[in-house]
Design a protein around this motif. Sequence first.
Motif, PDB file in Angstrom:
ATOM      1  N   UNK A   2       1.001  -0.789  -0.103  1.00  0.00           N
ATOM      2  CA  UNK A   2       0.387  -0.193  -0.241  1.00  0.00           C
ATOM      3  C   UNK A   2       0.884   1.512   0.129  1.00  0.00           C
ATOM      4  N   UNK A   3       1.717   1.313   0.529  1.00  0.00           N
ATOM      5  CA  UNK A   3       3.352   2.501   1.179  1.00  0.00           C
ATOM      6  C   UNK A   3       3.833   2.342  -0.406  1.00  0.00           C
ATOM      7  N   UNK A   4       3.724   1.548  -0.846  1.00  0.00           N
ATOM      8  CA  UNK A   4       4.379   1.627  -3.198  1.00  0.00           C
ATOM      9  C   UNK A   4       3.542   2.867  -3.672  1.00  0.00           C
ATOM     10  N   UNK A   5       2.246   1.664  -3.532  1.00  0.00           N
ATOM     11  CA  UNK A   5       0.998   2.316  -4.483  1.00  0.00           C
ATOM     12  C   UNK A   5       0.702   4.100  -3.952  1.00  0.00           C
ATOM     13  N   UNK A   6       0.967   4.909  -2.516  1.00  0.00           N
ATOM     14  CA  UNK A   6       0.840   5.763  -2.294  1.00  0.00           C
ATOM     15  C   UNK A   6       1.993   6.835  -2.774  1.00  0.00           C
ATOM     16  N   UNK A   7       3.643   5.649  -2.632  1.00  0.00           N
ATOM     17  CA  UNK A   7       4.393   6.697  -3.065  1.00  0.00           C
ATOM     18  C   UNK A   7       4.386   7.111  -4.585  1.00  0.00           C
ATOM     19  N   UNK A   8       4.096   5.969  -5.442  1.00  0.00           N
ATOM     20  CA  UNK A   8       4.078   6.333  -6.908  1.00  0.00           C
ATOM     21  C   UNK A   8       2.826   7.466  -7.192  1.00  0.00           C
ATOM     22  N   UNK A  39       7.670  11.957   6.056  1.00  0.00           N
ATOM     23  CA  UNK A  39       6.447  13.534   5.626  1.00  0.00           C
ATOM     24  C   UNK A  39       6.576  13.557   3.494  1.00  0.00           C
ATOM     25  N   UNK A  40       7.125  12.654   3.163  1.00  0.00           N
ATOM     26  CA  UNK A  40       6.862  12.539   2.178  1.00  0.00           C
ATOM     27  C   UNK A  40       5.592  12.697   1.893  1.00  0.00           C
ATOM     28  N   UNK A  41       4.985  13.979   0.769  1.00  0.00           N
ATOM     29  CA  UNK A  41       3.268  14.607   0.993  1.00  0.00           C
ATOM     30  C   UNK A  41       2.781  12.749   0.554  1.00  0.00           C
ATOM     31  N   UNK A  42       2.627  12.178  -0.353  1.00  0.00           N
ATOM     32  CA  UNK A  42       1.918  10.570  -0.816  1.00  0.00           C
ATOM     33  C   UNK A  42       2.022   9.954   0.348  1.00  0.00           C
ATOM     34  N   UNK A  43       2.779   9.926   1.234  1.00  0.00           N
ATOM     35  CA  UNK A  43       2.970   8.924   1.763  1.00  0.00           C
ATOM     36  C   UNK A  43       2.072   9.421   3.869  1.00  0.00           C
ATOM     37  N   UNK A  56      -1.482   9.509   2.881  1.00  0.00           N
ATOM     38  CA  UNK A  56      -2.097   8.341   2.973  1.00  0.00           C
ATOM     39  C   UNK A  56      -1.860   7.551   4.385  1.00  0.00           C
ATOM     40  N   UNK A  57      -0.914   7.880   5.504  1.00  0.00           N
ATOM     41  CA  UNK A  57      -0.789   8.115   6.537  1.00  0.00           C
ATOM     42  C   UNK A  57      -2.399   8.116   7.346  1.00  0.00           C
ATOM     43  N   UNK A  58      -3.071   9.565   6.890  1.00  0.00           N
ATOM     44  CA  UNK A  58      -3.339  10.567   7.442  1.00  0.00           C
ATOM     45  C   UNK A  58      -5.044   9.939   7.331  1.00  0.00           C
ATOM     46  N   UNK A  59      -5.085   9.213   5.769  1.00  0.00           N
ATOM     47  CA  UNK A  59      -5.885   8.549   5.635  1.00  0.00           C
ATOM     48  C   UNK A  59      -6.816   7.207   5.544  1.00  0.00           C
TER      49      UNK A  59
END
Length: 204
Positions: A19-25, A188-192, A195-198
């Motif tokens: 899921x983190x890979x999807x979020x980052x990409x 702190x990466x925007x996409x990560x 995802x963590x917040x949502x």
Amino acid sequence: MTEYKLQYFNMMGHAEPARLIFAYAGVQYEDERVEKSAWPKTKPTTPHGQLPVLYVDGKPLSQSRVIERYLAKAFGLAGENDWEMAKMDELVACVEDFLIEIHPWFKEQDNAKKVEIFKKLIDSTIIPFITAFETILVTNGTGYFVGDKISFADLAIFHIFWFMNSKILPGALRKYPKLLEFVDKIAAIDTIKSWINSRPKTEA
């Protein structure tokens, strides 16, 4: 456009690095969460009676680390060459070994026994694991674990240390400045961060 669906239980667990890979990409996918009550019915539909399963245009791929590696190659998170890829696999395998070692603690329901297991794990497993990964990060010297840019291994490692520092041992990384800096940087990466917040709030 390729369609992705990631099927797993309603928890972070073995699916969270994917899921983190999807979020980052920034790649869209269906995050299908199987409730425990629905698992007996769902299990026979999976390739090996296990989750997670990644469906790529309807085709199933099982085993969490295989899924991560597949997505990493698809999204440019698999390093610059075969050596970097092998080193990433090595580190992810070390994370997997660590998770196997601490599994009895997660599984134990008796609080007294859980405390005893944890006391033993601290010295035998947890501190050596943290120390080793701090050393690797310092030695590489780029702020990442392999090469000089983020990879799927970084995201898998980030997840275990984020979880440790947030859920298992709050503040555990205070004595490990490079690891703490790494976790804070990835978080702190925007996409990560988004995802963590949502993402659904779960205990594990």
